[in-house]
Write a protein that holds these residues in place. Structure first.
Motif, PDB file in Angstrom:
ATOM      1  N   LEU A 168       0.929  -1.235   0.024  1.00  0.00           N
ATOM      2  CA  LEU A 168       0.017  -0.010   0.205  1.00  0.00           C
ATOM      3  C   LEU A 168       0.851   1.243  -0.028  1.00  0.00           C
ATOM      4  O   LEU A 168       0.387   2.248  -0.725  1.00  0.00           O
ATOM      5  N   PHE A 169       1.951   1.142   0.828  1.00  0.00           N
ATOM      6  CA  PHE A 169       2.730   2.360   0.725  1.00  0.00           C
ATOM      7  C   PHE A 169       3.510   2.803  -0.318  1.00  0.00           C
ATOM      8  O   PHE A 169       3.815   3.765  -1.115  1.00  0.00           O
ATOM      9  N   ALA A 170       3.940   1.244  -1.196  1.00  0.00           N
ATOM     10  CA  ALA A 170       4.479   1.589  -2.592  1.00  0.00           C
ATOM     11  C   ALA A 170       3.424   2.456  -3.537  1.00  0.00           C
ATOM     12  O   ALA A 170       4.056   3.285  -4.429  1.00  0.00           O
ATOM     13  N   ALA A 171       2.002   1.878  -3.503  1.00  0.00           N
ATOM     14  CA  ALA A 171       1.131   2.407  -4.385  1.00  0.00           C
ATOM     15  C   ALA A 171       1.057   3.995  -4.253  1.00  0.00           C
ATOM     16  O   ALA A 171       1.024   4.844  -5.153  1.00  0.00           O
ATOM     17  N   ALA A 172       1.243   4.269  -2.902  1.00  0.00           N
ATOM     18  CA  ALA A 172       0.972   5.728  -2.640  1.00  0.00           C
ATOM     19  C   ALA A 172       2.206   6.472  -2.886  1.00  0.00           C
ATOM     20  O   ALA A 172       1.995   7.610  -3.561  1.00  0.00           O
ATOM     21  N   SER A 173       3.398   5.908  -2.946  1.00  0.00           N
ATOM     22  CA  SER A 173       4.688   6.598  -3.292  1.00  0.00           C
ATOM     23  C   SER A 173       4.621   6.618  -4.641  1.00  0.00           C
ATOM     24  O   SER A 173       5.251   7.721  -5.284  1.00  0.00           O
ATOM     25  N   LEU A 174       4.133   5.722  -5.472  1.00  0.00           N
ATOM     26  CA  LEU A 174       4.210   6.053  -6.949  1.00  0.00           C
ATOM     27  C   LEU A 174       3.390   7.025  -7.396  1.00  0.00           C
ATOM     28  O   LEU A 174       3.536   7.509  -8.575  1.00  0.00           O
ATOM     29  N   MET A 175       2.109   7.008  -6.920  1.00  0.00           N
ATOM     30  CA  MET A 175       1.154   8.052  -7.277  1.00  0.00           C
ATOM     31  C   MET A 175       1.791   9.389  -6.926  1.00  0.00           C
ATOM     32  O   MET A 175       1.826  10.380  -7.868  1.00  0.00           O
ATOM     33  N   SER A 176       2.548   9.494  -5.829  1.00  0.00           N
ATOM     34  CA  SER A 176       3.095  10.878  -5.406  1.00  0.00           C
ATOM     35  C   SER A 176       4.251  11.132  -6.572  1.00  0.00           C
ATOM     36  O   SER A 176       4.509  12.210  -6.704  1.00  0.00           O
ATOM     37  N   TYR A 181       4.826   9.156 -16.466  1.00  0.00           N
ATOM     38  CA  TYR A 181       3.939   8.454 -16.675  1.00  0.00           C
ATOM     39  C   TYR A 181       4.155   6.691 -16.340  1.00  0.00           C
ATOM     40  O   TYR A 181       3.196   6.169 -16.208  1.00  0.00           O
ATOM     41  N   ALA A 182       5.572   6.457 -16.599  1.00  0.00           N
ATOM     42  CA  ALA A 182       5.737   5.178 -15.967  1.00  0.00           C
ATOM     43  C   ALA A 182       5.427   4.910 -14.544  1.00  0.00           C
ATOM     44  O   ALA A 182       5.031   3.714 -14.147  1.00  0.00           O
ATOM     45  N   ALA A 183       5.289   5.864 -13.833  1.00  0.00           N
ATOM     46  CA  ALA A 183       5.065   5.810 -12.217  1.00  0.00           C
ATOM     47  C   ALA A 183       3.429   5.541 -12.254  1.00  0.00           C
ATOM     48  O   ALA A 183       3.136   4.511 -11.317  1.00  0.00           O
ATOM     49  N   ILE A 184       2.657   6.060 -12.990  1.00  0.00           N
ATOM     50  CA  ILE A 184       1.268   5.909 -12.951  1.00  0.00           C
ATOM     51  C   ILE A 184       0.907   4.661 -13.333  1.00  0.00           C
ATOM     52  O   ILE A 184      -0.332   3.999 -12.960  1.00  0.00           O
ATOM     53  N   VAL A 185       1.539   3.868 -14.236  1.00  0.00           N
ATOM     54  CA  VAL A 185       1.349   2.548 -14.761  1.00  0.00           C
ATOM     55  C   VAL A 185       1.384   1.778 -13.443  1.00  0.00           C
ATOM     56  O   VAL A 185       0.782   0.773 -13.468  1.00  0.00           O
TER      57      VAL A 185
END
Length: 383
Positions: free
Chosen positions: A272-280, A355-359
């Motif tokens: 979950l922390f990884a998902a939040a970091s990638l969005m950020s 945009y690589a992060a949003i994927v």
């Protein structure tokens, strides 16, 4: 700390430098070989595919003693690095990266078994964490050094260093790792029996999605932070050091938390922390230093997942522990290969590198869902 665990960590240090070096030198390799950044990203995928193909060989190699298998696998690291250092074409480097990946999953599979067998009761996840620590140290010190050498001398220098270091690893494993007996065998088919239950599939699926989500972004961290974020290229070595520090912290903290709480819950929280970091990273990509901070958080979470998942697959692979330890590395690196590929798609389509992060963010969320399902069904109580 036992010298045998240190020797095992030296091996994961070699693997870490080999695997992650490409993230820091991606642009240098692309310029030298006259290829695009997404094409250079395929060199990340080639390594990951080598891992996927090499890990199942343990089903055949299980008849040999663990120490002998480890020595053979480090020899493969040496060969792959040596070929990489003299590669004259993109195709030759792709082949070398594939060879370099072959020992990765198998090494982790064998080293995990050795670490658990040598560990005191109640500290087995911590022992696995110590073995994995070499991978984090590679990112803290080895990869930044390799990035700097690539920028100031040649992209071939990192592979030359890995070649010589691999010879040292061979020596320390030979000297410090004891001759353990061959792991009891249930026959070739018996080693795969653990895959008939749901637990390993949930663990492997969550591992692949979690690692793949972070790799969507991390495979292209240099162009994202320099092109989109405006950070000067010469600062990338320092950022890679900070990212490596995050990996060290994530690995060590998760190992201790997993011995106190359940490994599955720790892994879920980190996904979950990884998902939040990638969005950020995606949101703040044009503010390079803020994006760099979330880069550290994302790779911290990636390595905080690693120790719990490595331990869990051993626990849920009775009779096939060595193969299970290799399978988790297959999952890690299949995620890396898919992540590097998917992360490059929006860049090839002409979108900003960020945009690589949003994927990657929805992949990390999917990993958390699978790990939550595992916790509900298989891990209701404290370990």
């Amino acid at each position: 700390m036992k010298k045998s665990l240190i020797a095992l960590a030296f091996g994961t240090l070699a693997l870490g430098m080999t695997e992650f070096v490409m993230m820091g030198i991606l642009a240098d390799v692309a310029n030298a070989l006259g290829i695009t950044i997404p094409q250079a990203g395929h060199l990340v995928s080639a390594y990951a595919l080598g891992v996927t193909c090499g890990a199942p060989l343990l089903a055949v190699a299980k008849q040999f003693r663990p120490k002998s298998i480890l020595l053979f696998l480090v020899c493969l690291i040496f060969i792959g690095a040596l070929i990489s250092s003299v590669a004259q074409s993109y195709e030759m480097l792709l082949m070398a990266r594939f060879i370099s990946g072959l020992p990765h999953g198998a090494y982790f599979g064998v080293a995990s078994i050795v670490a658990v067998r040598l560990a005191d009761e109640g500290h087995k996840t911590g022992a696995v964490s110590t073995m994995i620590a070499g991978m984090t140290v590679a990112n803290l010190l080895g990869v930044p050094l390799e990035t700097a050498l690539s920028a100031h001398i040649s992209w071939r220098m990192p592979f030359i260093i890995i070649s010589f270091y691999s010879l040292l690893v061979i020596y320390y494993i030979w000297k410090w790792v004891p001759q353990l007996e061959v792991t009891p065998s249930n026959g070739y088919k018996g080693q795969f029996r653990f895959l008939k239950t749901g637990a390993p599939w949930l663990i492997l699926g969550a591992t692949m999605l979690g690692n793949g989500g972070v790799f969507c972004f991390y495979s292209y961290v240099t162009p994202i932070l320099t092109s989109d974020g405006g950070i000067p290229y010469e600062y990338m070595s320092a950022i890679m050091i900070l990212a490596g520090f995050g990996m060290v912290v994530g690995n060590l903290v998760s190992g201790k938390l997993s011995d106190r709480y359940t490994p599955g819950r720790v892994a879920t929280a980190m996904m979950l922390f990884a998902a939040a970091s990638l969005m950020s990273v995606f949101i703040f990509a044009h503010n390079g230093w803020v994006a760099a901070a979330f880069t550290v958080f994302s790779v911290l979470s990636m390595f905080a997942m690693s120790s719990p998942q490595q331990y869990l697959i051993l626990k849920h692979a009775p009779g096939g522990e060595m193969l299970g330890g290799a399978c988790i590395q297959m999952a890690f690196n299949m995620g890396n290969a898919v992540g590097a590929f998917l992360g490059g798609l929006p860049i090839e389509a002409g979108l900003d590198d960020r945009y690589a992060a949003i994927v990657g963010a929805p992949m990390a969320l999917g990993a958390a869902v699978l790990m939550t399902a595992f916790c509900v069904k298989y891990e209701k109580n404290k370990v």
